[in-house]
Write a protein that holds these residues in place. Structure first.
Motif, PDB file in Angstrom:
ATOM      1  N   LYS A  59      13.178  15.687  46.821  1.00  0.00           N
ATOM      2  CA  LYS A  59      14.035  14.806  46.018  1.00  0.00           C
ATOM      3  C   LYS A  59      14.961  15.558  45.070  1.00  0.00           C
ATOM      4  CE  LYS A  59      10.909  10.798  45.967  1.00  0.00           C
ATOM      5  NZ  LYS A  59      10.112   9.871  45.105  1.00  0.00           N
ATOM      6  N   LEU A  60      14.465  16.649  44.465  1.00  0.00           N
ATOM      7  CA  LEU A  60      15.187  17.239  43.340  1.00  0.00           C
ATOM      8  C   LEU A  60      15.474  18.732  43.476  1.00  0.00           C
ATOM      9  CD1 LEU A  60      13.050  15.552  40.516  1.00  0.00           C
ATOM     10  CD2 LEU A  60      15.275  14.780  41.386  1.00  0.00           C
ATOM     11  N   GLY A  61      14.984  19.361  44.523  1.00  0.00           N
ATOM     12  CA  GLY A  61      15.116  20.811  44.635  1.00  0.00           C
ATOM     13  C   GLY A  61      16.519  21.268  44.989  1.00  0.00           C
ATOM     14  N   THR A  62      16.685  22.591  45.048  1.00  0.00           N
ATOM     15  CA  THR A  62      17.935  23.147  45.544  1.00  0.00           C
ATOM     16  C   THR A  62      18.083  22.781  47.019  1.00  0.00           C
ATOM     17  OG1 THR A  62      16.902  25.221  46.252  1.00  0.00           O
ATOM     18  CG2 THR A  62      17.689  25.105  43.963  1.00  0.00           C
ATOM     19  N   ARG A  63      19.263  22.964  47.558  1.00  0.00           N
ATOM     20  CA  ARG A  63      19.469  22.631  48.970  1.00  0.00           C
ATOM     21  C   ARG A  63      18.503  23.421  49.859  1.00  0.00           C
ATOM     22  NH1 ARG A  63      24.734  23.332  52.963  1.00  0.00           N
ATOM     23  NH2 ARG A  63      24.576  21.274  53.902  1.00  0.00           N
ATOM     24  N   GLU A  64      18.323  24.692  49.537  1.00  0.00           N
ATOM     25  CA  GLU A  64      17.421  25.524  50.328  1.00  0.00           C
ATOM     26  C   GLU A  64      15.988  25.018  50.249  1.00  0.00           C
ATOM     27  OE1 GLU A  64      16.115  30.243  50.745  1.00  0.00           O
ATOM     28  OE2 GLU A  64      17.428  29.588  49.112  1.00  0.00           O
ATOM     29  N   ASP A  65      15.536  24.696  49.024  1.00  0.00           N
ATOM     30  CA  ASP A  65      14.165  24.209  48.859  1.00  0.00           C
ATOM     31  C   ASP A  65      13.970  22.848  49.522  1.00  0.00           C
ATOM     32  OD1 ASP A  65      13.398  26.445  47.513  1.00  0.00           O
ATOM     33  OD2 ASP A  65      13.433  25.554  45.511  1.00  0.00           O
ATOM     34  N   ARG A  66      14.971  21.994  49.412  1.00  0.00           N
ATOM     35  CA  ARG A  66      14.862  20.662  50.018  1.00  0.00           C
ATOM     36  C   ARG A  66      14.744  20.783  51.535  1.00  0.00           C
ATOM     37  NH1 ARG A  66      19.407  16.707  47.697  1.00  0.00           N
ATOM     38  NH2 ARG A  66      17.921  15.123  48.390  1.00  0.00           N
ATOM     39  N   THR A  67      15.580  21.634  52.101  1.00  0.00           N
ATOM     40  CA  THR A  67      15.546  21.830  53.549  1.00  0.00           C
ATOM     41  C   THR A  67      14.196  22.381  54.001  1.00  0.00           C
ATOM     42  OG1 THR A  67      17.933  22.211  53.647  1.00  0.00           O
ATOM     43  CG2 THR A  67      16.614  23.069  55.465  1.00  0.00           C
ATOM     44  N   PHE A  68      13.716  23.400  53.303  1.00  0.00           N
ATOM     45  CA  PHE A  68      12.434  24.025  53.636  1.00  0.00           C
ATOM     46  C   PHE A  68      11.309  22.995  53.572  1.00  0.00           C
ATOM     47  CE2 PHE A  68       9.252  27.547  52.265  1.00  0.00           C
ATOM     48  CZ  PHE A  68       8.790  27.652  53.560  1.00  0.00           C
ATOM     49  N   ALA A  69      11.288  22.223  52.510  1.00  0.00           N
ATOM     50  CA  ALA A  69      10.220  21.234  52.336  1.00  0.00           C
ATOM     51  C   ALA A  69      10.292  20.137  53.395  1.00  0.00           C
ATOM     52  CB  ALA A  69      10.301  20.628  50.934  1.00  0.00           C
ATOM     53  N   MET A  70      11.490  19.666  53.694  1.00  0.00           N
ATOM     54  CA  MET A  70      11.624  18.597  54.683  1.00  0.00           C
ATOM     55  C   MET A  70      11.187  19.046  56.070  1.00  0.00           C
ATOM     56  SD  MET A  70      15.063  16.379  53.815  1.00  0.00           S
ATOM     57  CE  MET A  70      16.172  17.752  53.593  1.00  0.00           C
ATOM     58  N   LEU A  71      11.502  20.282  56.407  1.00  0.00           N
ATOM     59  CA  LEU A  71      11.156  20.787  57.733  1.00  0.00           C
ATOM     60  C   LEU A  71       9.669  21.068  57.882  1.00  0.00           C
ATOM     61  CD1 LEU A  71      14.103  23.276  58.371  1.00  0.00           C
ATOM     62  CD2 LEU A  71      13.708  21.103  59.539  1.00  0.00           C
ATOM     63  N   MET A  72       9.030  21.501  56.801  1.00  0.00           N
ATOM     64  CA  MET A  72       7.674  22.033  56.920  1.00  0.00           C
ATOM     65  C   MET A  72       6.581  21.135  56.362  1.00  0.00           C
ATOM     66  SD  MET A  72       8.439  24.745  58.495  1.00  0.00           S
ATOM     67  CE  MET A  72       6.853  25.562  58.519  1.00  0.00           C
ATOM     68  N   ALA A  73       6.919  20.158  55.567  1.00  0.00           N
ATOM     69  CA  ALA A  73       5.887  19.312  54.963  1.00  0.00           C
ATOM     70  C   ALA A  73       5.157  18.504  56.029  1.00  0.00           C
ATOM     71  CB  ALA A  73       6.510  18.367  53.937  1.00  0.00           C
ATOM     72  N   PRO A  74       3.853  18.301  55.866  1.00  0.00           N
ATOM     73  CA  PRO A  74       3.113  17.471  56.830  1.00  0.00           C
ATOM     74  C   PRO A  74       3.590  16.029  56.767  1.00  0.00           C
ATOM     75  CG  PRO A  74       1.745  17.971  54.932  1.00  0.00           C
ATOM     76  CD  PRO A  74       2.981  18.796  54.788  1.00  0.00           C
ATOM     77  N   THR A  75       3.388  15.293  57.829  1.00  0.00           N
ATOM     78  CA  THR A  75       3.836  13.900  57.881  1.00  0.00           C
ATOM     79  C   THR A  75       2.814  13.002  57.195  1.00  0.00           C
ATOM     80  OG1 THR A  75       4.936  14.357  59.989  1.00  0.00           O
ATOM     81  CG2 THR A  75       4.581  12.045  59.412  1.00  0.00           C
ATOM     82  N   THR A  76       3.132  12.635  55.969  1.00  0.00           N
ATOM     83  CA  THR A  76       2.295  11.711  55.206  1.00  0.00           C
ATOM     84  C   THR A  76       3.181  10.572  54.711  1.00  0.00           C
ATOM     85  OG1 THR A  76       2.685  12.821  53.087  1.00  0.00           O
ATOM     86  CG2 THR A  76       0.853  13.640  54.437  1.00  0.00           C
ATOM     87  N   ASP A  77       2.570   9.543  54.181  1.00  0.00           N
ATOM     88  CA  ASP A  77       3.347   8.392  53.697  1.00  0.00           C
ATOM     89  C   ASP A  77       4.336   8.798  52.612  1.00  0.00           C
ATOM     90  OD1 ASP A  77       2.028   6.763  55.464  1.00  0.00           O
ATOM     91  OD2 ASP A  77       0.580   6.001  53.992  1.00  0.00           O
ATOM     92  N   VAL A  78       3.901   9.641  51.679  1.00  0.00           N
ATOM     93  CA  VAL A  78       4.803  10.006  50.580  1.00  0.00           C
ATOM     94  C   VAL A  78       5.946  10.891  51.071  1.00  0.00           C
ATOM     95  CG1 VAL A  78       3.112   9.713  48.735  1.00  0.00           C
ATOM     96  CG2 VAL A  78       3.246  11.911  49.939  1.00  0.00           C
TER      97      VAL A  78
END
Length: 464
Positions: free
Chosen positions: A323-342
Motif C-alpha cells: 500500500k505505502l512502500g516505494t515502487r520497488e518495495d511494492r513490486t517485490f511484495a506483490m510478486l512474492m507475498a503468499p496469497t492470503t485474504d489481506v
C-alpha cells in the motif's frame, strides 16, 4: 604403466574418479571418453536411419544468416516448416554461437545458454575442452545447471591449476572433508572467481571449522558476491554462534549483504537458534531487507501454528509495503507475498493505482490468484494495455503469455520486428513458451547474436 598410457604421454595419474589424467588436461575432469563413445553410437544410429541434414540446418552451420532468413520465411509460407525443423535449426545456431564466442561479449553470450545447458551439453563441453577463459564459463554453466556433478572438476583445484578460471571450477567441488583445509585457503585466493566458488562449496557442505574464516570473508572480502556467499555459508553452519556473528555483520552491511544475512537466518540451523527472532526484528525495523525478511517469515510460518505471531508481523509488513512502500518495495511484495485474504485485498486496491507499473503487477497477480471474475477482468485489462502504446505494453504481453493467453500471440509476433534487440528476443521467447516456435523461428537468423542465442535456447528448452 607408461606404455599403457600411450606414446609421448608422461606424468599420468589416477583422478578421484579413477580416470587417467595428465596435467592441465580438461578431459581429466569430464567423461571425455564416454562422450566420444556416445557420439559414435549416435552417428551410427543416424546413418542406419538414413537421417539427412536439412538445407536450413546446413545454412545455419555455415553460418549464412541472410540466406537462412530467406529459407525459413519460404518454409513458413509453404507450410513446410515443422517444430522439429525449428529445433534442428536452433541446435545448429547454438553450436555456432558457443563455438565462435570470444572476449567479454562472448562471455555474456555464453551465459544466455544457462537456461538450456542440458540441451547443449555437448557443445558446452567442447567449448570447455578449449581450455581458455570462455571454456571455464562453459564449465561453470554445466556445473550451475546440474548437468555435471558438483565435484566434476575438483582435480583442477586439488592440482592447483595455474589458470584461475579453471581453478575456480575445481574449487566449487571441494565438498569432501579431506578437502576442507584447501577450501579455507582458497577463501583468500587473489582471484575473486576462486574465492567465490570455494565459498559456494562451503554453502553446499557446511563445516564448523570454516566458521572464523567465513566471518572474516563476510566482513572484508572486496567482492560483494563473495561476502554474500560467506554469510549464507555461516547460516548453513548455524547455532547461537552463527546468529551472533550474523547480527554483528548486519551492523556494517549494505542492502545487498543484508538480504544475504536474511537468507542465512532462514537456514534451519540458524532459524531455530535465534534466526526467527532476528527476522521479526528486521521485518519490523522498516529498513533495508525488511521486505525480504517478511516474505521469508510468511513462508516459514504459514503452516506452523507456533509461528502465528511471526506470521502476523510478516503479513502486516507486506500489506503496508504493497500500500505505502516505494515502487520497488511494492513490486517485490506483490510478486512474492503468499496469497492470503489481506494480501488479495491489498492487490485489489493496487490494481487501481495511479502508478501504471504498480497497477500492472497487481493485475498480473490477480489474473493468477484472484477469484474467477477477477481473473477474467484482470486479463482483459492486461490485453488492453498490451494493445496500447503504453510503455508497459511489453510487460503486459509477458503477463498474458505466462497465463497461456493465446490472444497475445499476434501482438508478440508484431514485436519480432521491433528495433530494440531485447524487445525482439523478449517477444520471441514468449512465443516459444506459448508453443509458437514456428512463428518465432525467423529470429534464429536475426543479425544480432544475442537474439539468435536467446531464441535458440528458448526453443531447445521448451517442454524439456
Amino acid at each position: 604403466m607408461q606404455a599403457a598410457l600411450g606414446q609421448g604421454q608422461t606424468g599420468g595419474r589416477i583422478s578421484k574418479r579413477g580416470e587417467v589424467c595428465f596435467a592441465n588436461r580438461p578431459e581429466c575432469n569430464y567423461s571425455f571418453t564416454m562422450r566420444i563413445v556416445s557420439l559414435g553410437v549416435a552417428l551410427v544410429l543416424m546413418t542406419a536411419a538414413g537421417c539427412a541434414v536439412s538445407p536450413m540446418v546446413e545454412t545455419a552451420r555455415k553460418p549464412d544468416y541472410p540466406k537462412l532468413a530467406k529459407e525459413i520465411e519460404a518454409a513458413q509460407k509453404s507450410g513446410e516448416l515443422s517444430d522439429g525443423d525449428v529445433e534442428d535449426i536452433a541446435l545448429a545456431i547454438a553450436e555456432v554461437e558457443i563455438r565462435q564466442a570470444k572476449d567479454a561479449e562472448g562471455e555474456q553470450l555464453l551465459l544466455v545458454f544457462g537456461g538450456c545447458a542440458e540441451q547443449v551439453e555437448g557443445e558446452l563441453s567442447d567449448r570447455f575442452d578449449k581450455g581458455d577463459d570462455l571454456g571455464a564459463v562453459a564449465g561453470q554453466l554445466l556445473l550451475s545447471s546440474g548437468v555435471v556433478n558438483i565435484d566434476e572438476y575438483v582435480d583442477l583445484a586439488l592440482d592447483g591449476d595455474p589458470r584461475p578460471a579453471y581453478k575456480a571450477l575445481g574449487a566449487r567441488g571441494l565438498i569432501d572433508s579431506d578437502d576442507f583445509g584447501l577450501r579455507r585457503q582458497l577463501f583468500l585466493d587473489l582471484d575473486e572467481r576462486v574465492r567465490m566458488n570455494s565459498l559456494r562449496a562451503a554453502m553446499s557442505a557446511p563445516a564448523p571449522e570454516d566458521f572464523d574464516a567465513l566471518v572474516e570473508a563476510g566482513r572484508v572480502d572486496p567482492y560483494p558476491a563473495a561476502r554474500a556467499a560467506a554469510v549464507r555459508a555461516l547460516g548453513r553452519i548455524g547455532g547461537d554462534r552463527a546468529t551472533v556473528a550474523l547480527k554483528d555483520l548486519w551492523l556494517r552491511a549494505d542492502g545487498r549483504l543484508k538480504e544475504s544475512i536474511v537468507d542465512a537466518y532462514v537456514a534451519s540451523p540458524t532459524f531455530e537458534a535465534g534466526g526467527r527472532e532476528e527476522l521479526v526484528r528486521i521485518a519490523e525495523s522498516g529498513g533495508a531487507a525488511n521486505i525480504a525478511a517478511a516474505i521469508a517469515l510468511s513462508r516459514l510460518a504459514l503452516n506452523d501454528p507456533k509461528d502465528r505471531a511471526a506470521n502476523e508481523v510478516a503479513m502486516g509488513v507486506l500489506v503496508r509495503a504493497i500500500k505505502l512502500g516505494t515502487r520497488e518495495d511494492r513490486t517485490f511484495a506483490m510478486l512474492m507475498a503468499p496469497t492470503t485474504d489481506v494480501v488479495l485485498e491489498a492487490l485489489r486496491e493496487a490494481k487501481k493505482d495511479t502508478d501504471a507499473g504498480v497497477a500492472l503487477i497487481a493485475l498480473g497477480r490477480l489474473a493468477q490468484v484472484g477469484n474467477e471474475k477477477e481473473q477474467k477482468e484482470a486479463r482483459e485489462k492486461l490485453l488492453e494495455i498490451a494493445k496500447s502504446d503504453d510503455s508497459d505494453k511489453n510487460r503486459a504481453m509477458g503477463e498474458l503469455a505466462s497465463l497461456q493467453d493465446q490472444r497475445v500471440v499476434v501482438l508478440l509476433e508484431k514485436e519480432l520486428s521491433a528495433e530494440a534487440q531485447f524487445a525482439r528476443a523478449y517477444a520471441a521467447r514468449h512465443l516459444v513458451n506459448l508453443g509458437e516456435q514456428k512463428r518465432a523461428a525467423r529470429l534464429l537468423a536475426d543479425p544480432q547474436s544475442y537474439v539468435r542465442a536467446t531464441v535458440a535456447c528458448a526453443v531447445l528448452a521448451h517442454d524439456q
